[in-house]
Each structure stands twice: as structure tokens, then as C-alpha cells.
Scaffold this active site. Structure first.
Site, short mmCIF file in Angstrom:
data_model
loop_
_atom_site.label_atom_id
_atom_site.label_comp_id
_atom_site.label_asym_id
_atom_site.label_seq_id
_atom_site.Cartn_x
_atom_site.Cartn_y
_atom_site.Cartn_z
N SER A 14 44.29 71.23 9.78
CA SER A 14 44.93 71.30 11.10
C SER A 14 43.89 71.34 12.22
CB SER A 14 45.87 72.51 11.17
OG SER A 14 45.20 73.65 10.67
N GLY A 15 42.63 71.20 11.85
CA GLY A 15 41.58 71.24 12.86
C GLY A 15 41.41 69.94 13.61
N ARG A 47 44.64 77.35 6.50
CA ARG A 47 45.20 78.69 6.38
C ARG A 47 46.62 78.80 6.93
NH1 ARG A 47 39.99 81.71 8.64
NH2 ARG A 47 40.47 80.11 10.16
N GLU A 226 26.65 60.53 27.32
CA GLU A 226 28.10 60.68 27.44
C GLU A 226 28.42 60.99 28.88
OE1 GLU A 226 30.01 62.01 23.14
OE2 GLU A 226 29.41 63.57 24.51
N HIS A 250 22.02 62.43 14.56
CA HIS A 250 22.39 61.04 14.86
C HIS A 250 21.18 60.20 15.29
CE1 HIS A 250 26.30 62.60 14.36
NE2 HIS A 250 26.59 62.89 15.61
N LEU A 399 23.62 38.45 22.17
CA LEU A 399 24.65 38.41 21.13
C LEU A 399 25.61 39.58 21.37
CD1 LEU A 399 25.94 37.58 18.42
CD2 LEU A 399 24.21 38.92 17.27
N SER A 400 26.66 39.28 22.12
CA SER A 400 27.67 40.31 22.36
C SER A 400 28.75 40.14 21.31
CB SER A 400 28.25 40.16 23.76
OG SER A 400 27.32 40.60 24.69
N ARG A 464 21.64 60.81 36.21
CA ARG A 464 20.85 60.32 35.08
C ARG A 464 20.21 61.46 34.29
NH1 ARG A 464 18.62 55.57 34.38
NH2 ARG A 464 16.64 56.50 33.77
C1 BG6 Z 1 29.40 64.38 17.41
C2 BG6 Z 1 28.96 65.43 18.38
O1 BG6 Z 1 28.69 64.51 16.21
O2 BG6 Z 1 29.17 63.10 17.96
C3 BG6 Z 1 29.67 65.26 19.70
O3 BG6 Z 1 29.22 66.71 17.85
C4 BG6 Z 1 29.55 63.84 20.23
O4 BG6 Z 1 29.17 66.17 20.66
C5 BG6 Z 1 29.88 62.84 19.14
O5 BG6 Z 1 30.44 63.70 21.32
C6 BG6 Z 1 29.57 61.43 19.58
O6 BG6 Z 1 30.05 60.50 18.64
P1 BG6 Z 1 30.39 59.03 19.11
O7 BG6 Z 1 30.71 58.32 17.84
O8 BG6 Z 1 31.53 59.12 20.07
O9 BG6 Z 1 29.15 58.51 19.76
#
Ligand code: BG6
Length: 484
Positions: A14-15, A47, A226, A250, A399-400, A464
Site C-alpha cells: 500500500s506504499g 500491515r 528536477e 543513479h 538522433l532524437s 540553476r
Molecule cells: C529516485 C529518487 O530514486 O529517483 C527520487 O529517490 C528521484 O528523489 C527519482 O525523484 C528520479 O527518478 P526519475 O526516473 O524520475 O529520474
């Protein structure tokens, strides 16, 4: 591919993660025929005491948006939801897990006519603090018991620990219960289309091979931006910060694929061996090559402490001590609440020696891979400006994906990675030694930040990031290019 009854258990059903990523990914796999209803059952476990239908209703709206859904899609949603059964129980007592095991066994015995042996996949969409107890419960109560083979696998999500020591501790706890081939540490960036393209670009193209080194490349940037803040996740985020949330996993995974040597084959172990080697060649981070930032307003979130110094932005330069990369800065940059949403890799080449066109002011050759949004690969290069004058201009070979591969649907990262787990392919998952090497790189810096010895510079949301980060970029040798 293997066949046999397949039980997929989503723990933490449910998360947020389960609703937003796991169930939609399973739905897409189902629609494409990868989860045949005569073999598969999906169990949600959490839970909260709710019924099967309550869980289905919670998930439904995340599968397709009602307005745009075709009749066929709506049917698919209903059929998919029928594959889901809910089991409620706690994460640290055997009762719930025994019940879960019973339900899985019922499913398996109903599917006895399906050829093959039973397969059990446990997806831990849970906070890592409960991993050890959940893994113990799975091991004690829920393992595949078929005499005919089959398997039990678990998928775990980051954060895998907070630093080297806690990550190693977690690895040891899980490692005592499961063997490495059963453990799938997910980093969803490894499921992104253009991340998966990296090795092909590098090793299947003759023109990159001789250029991919310190003689030709001046600097590399791996950037994540982001354009929104921590929105409702402040409490979680504040304990981790941008380095643990994005950079240590990442961006570092992307870094490995850009910097590693050619693996001797595409076998997952060969690829991961090379990733570990390059991680182990990273020099200790120098603190004057780090800029941290925090956006103004971050602390307004009631779940964030008033005096938090947690970075929501960071630029960190990594340097590799090997023959290929000595002296080349790898600039890893990530930030929340910035001016755009974008993830890209920019490989900037050195100036052309003996420049007779005096064109260097316009910029250098640059090779860009845009991971998102709108996947693209492009090369910035210099051409003669069309016309009677002999002058030069920066242009692009582009290359789009949206244009070149019209009508091709690019799979979601989670979809691909779950399918890999079912197929037993660990190439795009993080191995234990890789995880350890990645924490070794960042732990000293993180401890310094945690001890309050490294201040985050405030920046305006929608900007920025701190100006100091741009200055660091310039010092590292990055030259801003100007388009046409
Ligand atoms: C998650 C992070 O692993 O990756 C988030 O916890 C972040 O904070 C997200 O927003 C970004 O993923 P994506 O695929 O939208 O770039």
C-alpha cells in the site's frame, strides 16, 4: 524462458513506490503477455487490514488514467487486478508470512498442470530498516519448496545503507540468508533505455573507440535536474540528502558505464567486474571539488528540521587513477527544485590543436546523451556557416528518439528490471562488491557533511543552483558551447 507457477509478492503493497512504480510496471508486463494469467498470481502484502478489492481500488487509478483509457485498456485493467490477492501481516512475525506461504502454495497447487517448477519473486517495496527481518521471515516461512527446481528471488530497493559500514552490515545480514544470485539490488537508472544503450554506443561504434580517453576528452558531466522539490518526501529525504538519493547510486552507475573498460563478454559477471574495477580506481574526493546547495523553502516542510543542512543540490568531481582517464574530471551534478527536469551525459572533447579557423570561442565538440525527458543522442560540432562568408558555426548531428523511432514505445525502467529478475538476468542490478566500492567513494564526504563540517549554500528554487557550482565547472575546464 522458464515456465511454471509464478508468484510475485509485493511487500509494502500500500506504499507509494508499490502504487506508483511496481504495480504499474507489472501491469505493463501483463499487457505485453509476459505475465500469463495461467501461471501468475500477484500477492500484495502489508500491515494494513484491507480486502483484496480495497487494494485493487487503490492501485487502479495508477494503472491508466481513466479519461484517456480505451475500452480494451479498461478490460485489461480489470483482468490484471483479478490476478492480485492481498495478505495482511506484520514485517517481523511469522504469522503473516506463514499465511502468505499458504496462499502461495494454494496458487501453486492450482497451477499444477502448468509445466515447470514454482518461481517465487519477492519485491521489497519497503524501507531498508525492515529488510533484515523481512528477509529472515521469507527465508523461514516462504521459500520455494518444489522438488522440481524453481527458484526464490528477492528485489531490494535503495537506499542500501547510509554509509560504507551500514551498507556492509545490511549486505552481511541479507547475505547470510540469500545467495548473491538470488538478490536483485535495483537501481532503476540501469533500466532506462539510453543507459542500456551506453555499452552499445561505446563498444559497437568504431568512431568512439580511439577517442574515448584522456587524449581527446576534456571533461565529462553527468547531470540530474528536477524542477520540483522534495514534495511530501521531506522527512525521508532529510535523512539522506541528494548524494545518497541520486549521486551515489543513479549517477554513479551511469559513470561506471561511461568510464569502465570493455568487458570480455556481455555476461553479467563480466560487465559487473569492469564496473567494480573502475569504481576502485576512483581517487578520494577533494573537498574543494564539491559544492553543496539547499533550496530556499526546503525547511518549510514541517517534517524537515528547522536547522537542516541536508543538501538538495550537489556537484562532486570524481577523478580516476588509470591510464585511460588520468586528469579527466567527471562532474556529477544533481539537484532538486532547479530550472528544468533533465538527466543527461555531456562528454566534452578537447580543443582542436592549431585552430586555423579561430572558431574555438564558439565551443568544442560535445557528445550528449539525454536520458530524459525526450531521449536523444546528439553531437555538437563545428561546420561552415552556410553562405558566401567563410565563417564557422556550431551545429548538431541529432538522433532524437521521438522522431527517429516514431511509434516505438520505450519501456519503463521498472518494467524491464522486473522482467530481468523473472528471467534471472542480473546484468542491470548492483552486485555486492559494486555497492561496497560505491560507498567507499562517498562515505568520507558524507561523514563530513553529517558532522556539519560542510555547509549547503542556499539557492533560489527554479534557478540553476548555487553560482559556486558553475564556477567549479569552469575551473574543471568545462567550456559552455553556443548553439546556432
Ligand atoms: C529516485 C529518487 O530514486 O529517483 C527520487 O529517490 C528521484 O528523489 C527519482 O525523484 C528520479 O527518478 P526519475 O526516473 O524520475 O529520474
Amino acid at each position: 524462458p522458464e515456465t511454471g507457477p509464478l508468484s510475485i509478492v509485493v511487500l509494502g503493497a500500500s506504499g507509494d513506490l508499490a502504487k506508483k512504480k511496481t504495480f504499474p510496471a507489472l501491469f505493463h508486463l501483463y499487457r505485453q503477455g509476459f505475465l500469463p494469467p495461467d501461471e501468475v498470481k500477484i500477492f500484495g502484502y502489508a500491515r494494513t487490514k484491507i480486502s483484496d478489492d480495497e487494494l485493487r481500488n487503490r492501485i487502479r487509478s495508477y494503472l491508466v488514467n481513466d479519461k484517456g483509457a480505451s475500452a480494451e485498456q479498461v478490460d485489461d485493467v480489470s483482468n490484471f487486478l483479478q490476478l492480485i490477492q492481498y495478505v495482511s501481516g506484520s514485517y517481523d512475525s511469522e504469522d503473516g508470512f506463514r499465511l502468505l506461504d499458504k496462499e502461495i502454495s494454494v496458487h501453486e497447487s492450482l497451477k499444477k498442470s502448468v509445466e515447470g517448477s514454482s518461481r517465487r519473486l519477492f519485491y521489497l517495496a519497503l524501507p531498508p530498516s525492515v529488510y533484515p527481518s523481512v528477509c529472515r521471515m521469507i527465508k523461514t516461512c516462504c521459500m520455494n519448496k518444489s522438488d522440481l527446481g524453481g527458484w526464490t528471488r528477492i528485489i531490494v530497493e535503495k537506499p542500501f545503507g547510509r554509509d560504507l559500514q551500514s551498507a556492509e552490515q545490511l549486505s552481511t545480514q541479507i547475505g547470510e540468508l540469500f545467495d548473491e544470485p538470488q538478490i536483485y539490488r535495483i537501481d532503476h537508472y540501469l533500466g532506462k533505455e539510453l543507459v542500456q544503450n551506453m555499452l552499445v554506443l561505446r563498444f559497437a561504434n568504431r568512431f568512439f573507440l580511439p577517442l574515448w580517453n584522456r587524449d581527446n576528452i576534456d571533461n565529462v558531466q553527468i547531470v540530474f535536474r528536477e524542477d520540483f522539490g522534495t514534495e511530501g518526501r521531506g522527512g525521508y529525504f532529510d535523512q539522506y540528502g541528494i548524494i545518497r538519493d541520486i549521486i551515489q547510486n543513479h549517477l554513479l552507475q551511469v559513470f561506471c558505464l561511461i568510464a569502465m573498460e570493455k568487458p570480455i563478454s556481455l555476461k553479467p559477471e563480466h560487465i559487473r567486474d569492469e564496473k567494480v574495477k573502475v569504481l576502485e580506481s576512483v581517487l578520494p574526493i577533494t573537498y574543494d571539488e564539491v559544492v553543496l546547495g539547499q533550496y530556499e523553502g526546503y525547511r518549510d516542510d514541517p517534517t524537515v528540521p528547522d536547522h537542516s543542512n541536508t543538501p538538495t543540490f550537489a556537484t562532486v568531481i570524481l577523478r580516476i587513477h588509470n591510464e585511460r582517464w588520468e586528469g579527466v574530471p567527471f562532474i556529477l551534478k544533481a539537484g532538486k527544485a532547479l530550472n528544468s527536469r533533465k538527466a543527461e551525459i555531456r562528454v566534452q572533447f578537447k580543443d582542436v590543436p592549431g585552430d586555423i579557423f579561430k572558431c574555438q570561442k564558439q565551443g568544442r565538440n560535445e557528445f550528449v546523451i539525454r536520458l530524459q525527458p525526450s531521449e536523444a543522442i546528439y553531437m555538437k560540432f563545428t561546420v561552415k556557416k552556410p553562405g558566401l562568408e567563410m565563417s564557422t558555426v556550431q551545429s548538431e548531428l541529432d538522433l532524437s528518439y521521438g522522431q527517429r523511432y516514431q511509434g516505438v514505445t520505450i519501456p519503463e525502467a521498472y518494467e524491464r528490471l522486473i522482467l530481468d529478475t523473472i528471467r534471472g538476468d542480473q546484468q542491470h542490478f548492483v552486485r555486492r562488491d559494486e555497492l561496497k566500492a560505491s560507498w567507499e567513494i562517498f562515505t568520507p564526504l558524507l561523514h563530513k557533511i553529517d558532522a556539519g563540517e560542510f555547509k549547503s549554500i542556499p539557492y533560489k528554487p527554479g534557478s540553476r543552483g548555487p553560482a559556486e557550482a558553475d564556477e567549479l565547472l569552469e575551473r574543471a575546464g568545462y567550456v559552455q558551447t553556443h548553439g546556432y
